[in-house]
Scaffold this active site. Structure first.
Site, PDB file in Angstrom:
ATOM      1  N   ASP A  10       1.103  -1.264  -0.063  1.00  0.00           N
ATOM      2  CA  ASP A  10       0.627   0.004  -0.179  1.00  0.00           C
ATOM      3  C   ASP A  10       0.550   1.552   0.178  1.00  0.00           C
ATOM      4  OD1 ASP A  10      -2.578   1.514   0.159  1.00  0.00           O
ATOM      5  OD2 ASP A  10      -1.938   1.857   2.635  1.00  0.00           O
ATOM      6  N   TYR A  42      -0.466   8.347  -1.979  1.00  0.00           N
ATOM      7  CA  TYR A  42      -0.825   8.785  -3.104  1.00  0.00           C
ATOM      8  C   TYR A  42      -2.464   9.196  -4.385  1.00  0.00           C
ATOM      9  CZ  TYR A  42       1.903   4.025  -4.019  1.00  0.00           C
ATOM     10  OH  TYR A  42       3.013   3.310  -4.181  1.00  0.00           O
ATOM     11  N   GLY A  43      -3.214   8.995  -3.227  1.00  0.00           N
ATOM     12  CA  GLY A  43      -4.547   9.394  -3.766  1.00  0.00           C
ATOM     13  C   GLY A  43      -4.248  11.310  -4.670  1.00  0.00           C
ATOM     14  N   CYS A  73      -4.625  -1.357  -2.122  1.00  0.00           N
ATOM     15  CA  CYS A  73      -4.849  -0.242  -2.205  1.00  0.00           C
ATOM     16  C   CYS A  73      -5.826   0.274  -3.209  1.00  0.00           C
ATOM     17  CB  CYS A  73      -3.009   0.409  -2.329  1.00  0.00           C
ATOM     18  SG  CYS A  73      -3.625   2.015  -2.389  1.00  0.00           S
ATOM     19  N   ASN A  74      -6.857   0.290  -3.086  1.00  0.00           N
ATOM     20  CA  ASN A  74      -7.181   0.711  -4.098  1.00  0.00           C
ATOM     21  C   ASN A  74      -7.210   1.494  -4.415  1.00  0.00           C
ATOM     22  OD1 ASN A  74     -10.361  -0.247  -2.707  1.00  0.00           O
ATOM     23  ND2 ASN A  74      -9.487   0.455  -1.308  1.00  0.00           N
ATOM     24  N   THR A  75      -6.542   3.044  -5.242  1.00  0.00           N
ATOM     25  CA  THR A  75      -5.475   4.055  -5.551  1.00  0.00           C
ATOM     26  C   THR A  75      -4.792   3.422  -6.577  1.00  0.00           C
ATOM     27  OG1 THR A  75      -5.666   5.547  -3.671  1.00  0.00           O
ATOM     28  CG2 THR A  75      -4.531   6.208  -5.569  1.00  0.00           C
ATOM     29  N   CYS A 183     -11.057   2.958   0.882  1.00  0.00           N
ATOM     30  CA  CYS A 183      -9.462   3.242   0.856  1.00  0.00           C
ATOM     31  C   CYS A 183      -9.259   2.720   1.693  1.00  0.00           C
ATOM     32  CB  CYS A 183      -9.056   5.166   1.356  1.00  0.00           C
ATOM     33  SG  CYS A 183      -7.594   4.976   1.998  1.00  0.00           S
ATOM     34  N   THR A 184      -7.897   2.069   1.365  1.00  0.00           N
ATOM     35  CA  THR A 184      -7.737   1.003   3.211  1.00  0.00           C
ATOM     36  C   THR A 184      -8.073   1.795   4.076  1.00  0.00           C
ATOM     37  OG1 THR A 184      -5.920   0.348   2.109  1.00  0.00           O
ATOM     38  CG2 THR A 184      -7.441  -0.838   0.876  1.00  0.00           C
TER      39      THR A 184
HETATM   40  N1  DGL Z   1      -4.545   3.124   1.572  1.00  0.00           N
HETATM   41  C1  DGL Z   1      -4.403   3.659  -0.430  1.00  0.00           C
HETATM   42  C2  DGL Z   1      -6.212   2.883  -1.027  1.00  0.00           C
HETATM   43  O1  DGL Z   1      -6.836   2.098  -0.313  1.00  0.00           O
HETATM   44  C3  DGL Z   1      -4.479   4.729  -0.248  1.00  0.00           C
HETATM   45  C4  DGL Z   1      -4.776   6.347   0.444  1.00  0.00           C
HETATM   46  C5  DGL Z   1      -3.558   7.399   0.346  1.00  0.00           C
HETATM   47  O2  DGL Z   1      -2.617   6.728  -0.387  1.00  0.00           O
HETATM   48  O3  DGL Z   1      -3.847   8.340  -0.569  1.00  0.00           O
HETATM   49  O4  DGL Z   1      -6.698   3.931  -1.819  1.00  0.00           O
END
Ligand code: DGL
Length: 260
Positions: A10, A42-43, A73-75, A183-184
């Site tokens: 992630d 990442y978002g 990580c969804n992103t 988001c995780t």
């Molecule tokens: N935990 C990540 C997700 O599931 C992203 C959080 C981030 O880095 O912005 O999207």
């Protein structure tokens, strides 16, 4: 070789919410968890940047002998899952916001989705809604700053509480009866989110579904097996990540420093 680790990554420590579900379902597996903390969040980053990070991290985990990669990580899934699959001859299990189960659960047809800006503006997310919730009213809410605040300040900090006040309000006002934690990082603040919504609202995340999917894939390939070992690595400050790991998960372990 079944006794190889499963690589999980992630942007930071949000994916630990997925790792918890993985360990609960597959306690005998070995895991290497990589937190790309140096590049958190990442978002708000460009898609091409996240693609490159995802591909590099997946390659590093594969080089360590991982038998499967979990994009926790969804992103990163939205930006990089397809590229990682094209690059590696390993099972790559990715996750995305739980729109499908949410559409099945809603009674009033109003879904709320909390996720990063990058996830919500991705083509993959638009496709997900079109395929699985074409008749629902979907209220999306980006939460810039929330993932960083959870890690840096802690889930019950003033900074997190203030961000939750702003991010959850539109979903409460719209009377969403199902809210997707897309988001995780957000399962770490599940209680704070629930508290700001009607008590009848259902919150859904994807940790358990991903764990079931990993079990299915590795069973199909007869590759389940390990010793229940854990390894943690980061691109950021290993001491700081170790402290956050202890605070969030009560796991006290050395964290390796990786240049990826
Ligand atoms: N935990 C990540 C997700 O599931 C992203 C959080 C981030 O880095 O912005 O999207």
């Amino acid at each position: 070789m079944p006794h190889q680790p499963i690589g999980v990554f992630d942007s930071g420590l949000g994916g630990l919410t997925v790792l918890q579900s993985l360990r609960a379902r597959l306690p005998d597996e070995d895991f290497i968890y990589f937190a790309d903390t140096r590049h958190l969040p990442y978002g708000d980053k460009p898609e091409t940047f996240i693609q490159t990070r995802g591909q590099r991290i997946a390659a590093a985990l594969a080089k360590c002998g991982c038998k499967a990669i979990v994009v926790a990580c969804n992103t990163a899934t939205a930006a990089a899952a397809e590229n990682i699959r094209a690059q590696l001859a390993l099972p790559v299990i990715a996750l995305e916001p739980a729109i499908k189960p949410a559409a099945a659960l809603t009674r009033n047809g109003i879904l709320g989705v909390l996720a990063t800006t990058r996830t919500l503006t991705s083509r993959r997310f638009a496709q997900l809604v079109k395929s699985h919730a074409p008749n629902a009213k979907v209220i999306t809410q980006a939460c810039p700053g929330l993932a960083e605040a959870i890690e840096a300040e802690g889930p019950e900090s003033v900074a997190v509480e203030t961000l939750l006040d702003t991010c959850v309000r539109p979903l409460a006002d719209a009377r969403a009866d199902v809210v997707v934690l897309g988001c995780t990082h957000y399962p770490w603040v599940r209680a704070g989110i629930a508290q700001r919504l009607s008590p009848t609202t259902t919150l859904v995340d994807t940790g358990e579904a991903v764990a079931r999917q990993v079990e299915r894939r590795l069973t199909q390939e007869s590759r389940l097996g390990g010793h229940g070992r854990l390894r943690f690595a980061t691109s950021g400050d290993p001491l700081q990540v170790g402290a956050t790991l202890a605070r969030l998960c009560a796991i006290s372990m050395p964290v390796e420093s990786w240049t990826v």
